[in-house]
Scaffold this active site. Sequence first.
Site, PDB file in Angstrom:
ATOM      1  N   VAL A  14      -0.459  70.045  58.877  1.00  0.00           N
ATOM      2  CA  VAL A  14       0.106  69.144  57.428  1.00  0.00           C
ATOM      3  C   VAL A  14      -0.794  67.751  58.247  1.00  0.00           C
ATOM      4  CG1 VAL A  14       1.936  67.858  55.983  1.00  0.00           C
ATOM      5  CG2 VAL A  14       1.968  70.945  57.456  1.00  0.00           C
ATOM      6  N   CYS A  15      -0.662  67.502  59.238  1.00  0.00           N
ATOM      7  CA  CYS A  15      -1.355  66.195  59.677  1.00  0.00           C
ATOM      8  C   CYS A  15      -2.667  66.121  59.799  1.00  0.00           C
ATOM      9  CB  CYS A  15      -1.521  66.060  60.805  1.00  0.00           C
ATOM     10  SG  CYS A  15       0.580  65.490  61.268  1.00  0.00           S
ATOM     11  N   THR A  16      -3.451  67.183  59.613  1.00  0.00           N
ATOM     12  CA  THR A  16      -4.879  67.324  59.284  1.00  0.00           C
ATOM     13  C   THR A  16      -4.904  66.886  57.716  1.00  0.00           C
ATOM     14  OG1 THR A  16      -5.489  68.489  61.791  1.00  0.00           O
ATOM     15  CG2 THR A  16      -7.058  68.810  60.117  1.00  0.00           C
TER      16      THR A  16
END
Length: 192
Positions: A14-16
Amino acid sequence: WGILFSHPRDFTPVCTTELGRAAKLAPEFSKRNVKMIALSIDSVQDHLSWSKDINAYNGEQPEEKLPFPIIADANRELAVKLGMLDPDERDKDGMPLTARVVFVFGPDKKLKLSILYPATTGRNFDEILRVVDSLQLTAYKKVATPVDWKPGDSVMVVPTLPDEEAKKLFPKGVFTKDLPSGKKYLRYTPQP
C-alpha cells in the site's frame, strides 16, 4: 504550505502505491506552492532502495530519487512525538507501526488539517489535493467550501460576514437557499 505524510514501512504494497501516486502528483502540489515530505520508520538506505521500486511501479526508471524527501525515523521518535503510531498495527517485534497520517501546514507553520488512515487503507491523494485547494481558497477569501466541493464549484459565504459586506466582496452575486426555518444562512457565491 507543507504536507507531512507518514507510512508504516518501506517495501510494503500500500505504501508503494501511495508514494507512487504522490510522486506523480508532485507537480500539482508544486503548482500550489506545497512542499511534500514523507516519513517512514526505516533507514535512509532502505528509502533509497525503495525509491527504485516506487519509480518502477510508476513505469519510470528505477532511480533512488523521488520528488520529495523521506524522513528516516528508525527509532520512531518523530512518529511518537507527533502521534503518528497506529495502536492496532504492529511489526514482527511487537512495535507499533507508523499510521498513514497526513498533516497539512499553512505558511504560518500551523496545522491546518490532519487525517489518520489505518495501515490497511491507502490514502486518496486526489482528495488531499482538493483539501489543499479548499484550505488555500478559504485562507484568503471569506468563504467556506460545501460538501463534495471541487475547484470551480460555488462556495459558501462565511456566516460571520454581513450581507452588505458580502454583496461588496462578491460582485458575481450572493444566492441564498430558502429553508423551512426561514433562516438565510445558506449563502452561495461563484468561486472567487
